[in-house]
Design a protein around this motif. Sequence first.
Motif, PDB file in Angstrom:
ATOM      1  N   LEU A 159       0.772  -1.153   0.134  1.00 35.43           N
ATOM      2  CA  LEU A 159      -0.029   0.133   0.090  1.00 35.43           C
ATOM      3  C   LEU A 159       0.873   1.143   0.100  1.00 35.43           C
ATOM      4  CD1 LEU A 159      -2.877   0.925   0.122  1.00 35.43           C
ATOM      5  CD2 LEU A 159      -2.677   1.016   2.628  1.00 35.43           C
ATOM      6  N   GLN A 160       1.925   1.307   0.808  1.00 35.21           N
ATOM      7  CA  GLN A 160       2.887   2.424   0.721  1.00 35.21           C
ATOM      8  C   GLN A 160       3.502   2.594  -0.729  1.00 35.21           C
ATOM      9  OE1 GLN A 160       5.777   2.225   3.965  1.00 35.21           O
ATOM     10  NE2 GLN A 160       7.118   3.991   3.043  1.00 35.21           N
ATOM     11  N   TRP A 161       3.770   1.469  -1.407  1.00 32.20           N
ATOM     12  CA  TRP A 161       4.379   1.611  -2.417  1.00 32.20           C
ATOM     13  C   TRP A 161       3.342   2.324  -3.590  1.00 32.20           C
ATOM     14  CZ3 TRP A 161       6.700  -4.130  -2.750  1.00 32.20           C
ATOM     15  CH2 TRP A 161       7.758  -4.218  -2.038  1.00 32.20           C
ATOM     16  N   CYS A 162       2.341   1.826  -3.554  1.00 33.71           N
ATOM     17  CA  CYS A 162       1.079   2.263  -4.177  1.00 33.71           C
ATOM     18  C   CYS A 162       1.153   4.195  -4.198  1.00 33.71           C
ATOM     19  CB  CYS A 162      -0.173   1.981  -4.133  1.00 33.71           C
ATOM     20  SG  CYS A 162      -0.442  -0.184  -4.626  1.00 33.71           S
ATOM     21  N   GLY A 163       1.048   4.339  -2.725  1.00 34.59           N
ATOM     22  CA  GLY A 163       1.007   5.831  -2.430  1.00 34.59           C
ATOM     23  C   GLY A 163       2.180   6.363  -2.904  1.00 34.59           C
ATOM     24  N   GLU A 164       3.313   5.785  -2.795  1.00 35.40           N
ATOM     25  CA  GLU A 164       4.408   6.541  -3.272  1.00 35.40           C
ATOM     26  C   GLU A 164       4.852   6.689  -4.782  1.00 35.40           C
ATOM     27  OE1 GLU A 164       7.118   5.552   0.742  1.00 35.40           O
ATOM     28  OE2 GLU A 164       7.500   4.422  -1.125  1.00 35.40           O
ATOM     29  N   GLY A 165       3.848   5.817  -5.433  1.00 35.86           N
ATOM     30  CA  GLY A 165       3.991   6.102  -6.806  1.00 35.86           C
ATOM     31  C   GLY A 165       4.990   5.055  -7.408  1.00 35.86           C
ATOM     32  N   LEU A 166       5.550   3.963  -6.519  1.00 39.83           N
ATOM     33  CA  LEU A 166       6.314   3.156  -7.017  1.00 39.83           C
ATOM     34  C   LEU A 166       5.705   1.839  -7.732  1.00 39.83           C
ATOM     35  CD1 LEU A 166       8.695   2.747  -3.995  1.00 39.83           C
ATOM     36  CD2 LEU A 166       9.071   3.940  -5.984  1.00 39.83           C
ATOM     37  N   VAL A 167       4.277   1.800  -7.394  1.00 41.14           N
ATOM     38  CA  VAL A 167       3.411   0.684  -8.221  1.00 41.14           C
ATOM     39  C   VAL A 167       2.497   1.662  -8.777  1.00 41.14           C
ATOM     40  CG1 VAL A 167       1.666  -0.900  -8.025  1.00 41.14           C
ATOM     41  CG2 VAL A 167       3.612  -0.981  -6.439  1.00 41.14           C
ATOM     42  N   THR A 168       2.666   1.410 -10.266  1.00 41.35           N
ATOM     43  CA  THR A 168       1.565   2.371 -11.076  1.00 41.35           C
ATOM     44  C   THR A 168       0.802   1.312 -12.123  1.00 41.35           C
ATOM     45  OG1 THR A 168       3.289   2.842 -12.512  1.00 41.35           O
ATOM     46  CG2 THR A 168       3.104   4.176 -11.053  1.00 41.35           C
ATOM     47  N   ASP A 169       1.170  -0.152 -12.177  1.00 41.12           N
ATOM     48  CA  ASP A 169       0.336  -0.839 -12.800  1.00 41.12           C
ATOM     49  C   ASP A 169      -0.931  -1.107 -12.260  1.00 41.12           C
ATOM     50  OD1 ASP A 169       0.061  -3.305 -14.563  1.00 41.12           O
ATOM     51  OD2 ASP A 169      -0.025  -4.343 -12.791  1.00 41.12           O
ATOM     52  N   ALA A 170      -1.879  -0.911 -13.403  1.00 38.33           N
ATOM     53  CA  ALA A 170      -3.353  -0.640 -13.109  1.00 38.33           C
ATOM     54  C   ALA A 170      -3.918  -1.869 -12.441  1.00 38.33           C
ATOM     55  CB  ALA A 170      -4.188  -0.339 -14.409  1.00 38.33           C
ATOM     56  N   LYS A 171      -3.801  -3.271 -12.916  1.00 39.27           N
ATOM     57  CA  LYS A 171      -4.250  -4.390 -12.285  1.00 39.27           C
ATOM     58  C   LYS A 171      -3.743  -4.629 -11.039  1.00 39.27           C
ATOM     59  CE  LYS A 171      -0.575  -7.803 -14.215  1.00 39.27           C
ATOM     60  NZ  LYS A 171       0.216  -6.582 -14.764  1.00 39.27           N
ATOM     61  N   THR A 172      -2.532  -3.993 -10.585  1.00 36.55           N
ATOM     62  CA  THR A 172      -1.806  -4.188  -9.272  1.00 36.55           C
ATOM     63  C   THR A 172      -2.361  -3.000  -8.418  1.00 36.55           C
ATOM     64  OG1 THR A 172       0.079  -5.337 -10.300  1.00 36.55           O
ATOM     65  CG2 THR A 172       0.221  -4.334  -7.948  1.00 36.55           C
ATOM     66  N   LEU A 173      -2.632  -2.177  -8.920  1.00 32.15           N
ATOM     67  CA  LEU A 173      -3.368  -1.197  -7.930  1.00 32.15           C
ATOM     68  C   LEU A 173      -4.911  -1.459  -7.553  1.00 32.15           C
ATOM     69  CD1 LEU A 173      -2.539   2.220  -9.918  1.00 32.15           C
ATOM     70  CD2 LEU A 173      -1.794   1.487  -7.553  1.00 32.15           C
ATOM     71  N   THR A 174      -5.677  -1.930  -8.665  1.00 36.26           N
ATOM     72  CA  THR A 174      -6.852  -2.561  -8.275  1.00 36.26           C
ATOM     73  C   THR A 174      -6.863  -3.636  -7.463  1.00 36.26           C
ATOM     74  OG1 THR A 174      -7.622  -1.771 -10.725  1.00 36.26           O
ATOM     75  CG2 THR A 174      -8.968  -3.580  -9.512  1.00 36.26           C
TER      76      THR A 174
END
Length: 202
Positions: A159-174
């Motif tokens: 969740l932190q990686w998503c918030g920091e923009g390290l994870v931007t892949d749409a399926k992984t965010l979903t």
Amino acid sequence: MTNKPVESHLLEAKVSSEELCKGGFLHILRDTVRLPSGKLTTREYVVHPGAVVVVAILDDGRVVLERQYRYPIGRVMIEFPAGKLEVGEDPLLCGQRELLEETGYSATHWAYAGPMHLAIAYSTEVIHVYFARGLSLGERSLDEGEFLDVITATPAELLQWCGEGLVTDAKTLTCTLWLQNVLSNAWSLNWKSSTDQPLAGG
């Protein structure tokens, strides 16, 4: 929604279709469509065979992720394991195959979360979201020309990686949204043993 809303005033009708490109993976079409107003316009879109993504949860709560270079955007991406469906393939079997081939993990229990439409403006792609648990590690069997690292993370780290923009892949965010809600018991899953052979998407 309990009652299906009226949609007839929003629908577009295909008048004709032409093929723009057909490769080994993707198929691009341009359709002429009639709008609700009666006017004609065109829609260009990609026909995709569909895919499966797997949220695999280890006994200690960590999730299995991958780091893989994605050529179109020129970046190494952090993603949940995923792969495209073969023609007529059961999504569950696809998920089991891809998880084992890419990560080496197999699972004793699976749950179908739901479908995800990845790019509704220009692609027919549907990604089926599965959760897996009861993991055991074996050997990977990557496809020729496939290179990726397998990593793990706690849900909080992800969740932190998503918030920091390290994870931007749409399926992984979903899938991270799904994971949050499953772990908080806001959303439920119907877990089945891998030997139960549930129907595709069930």
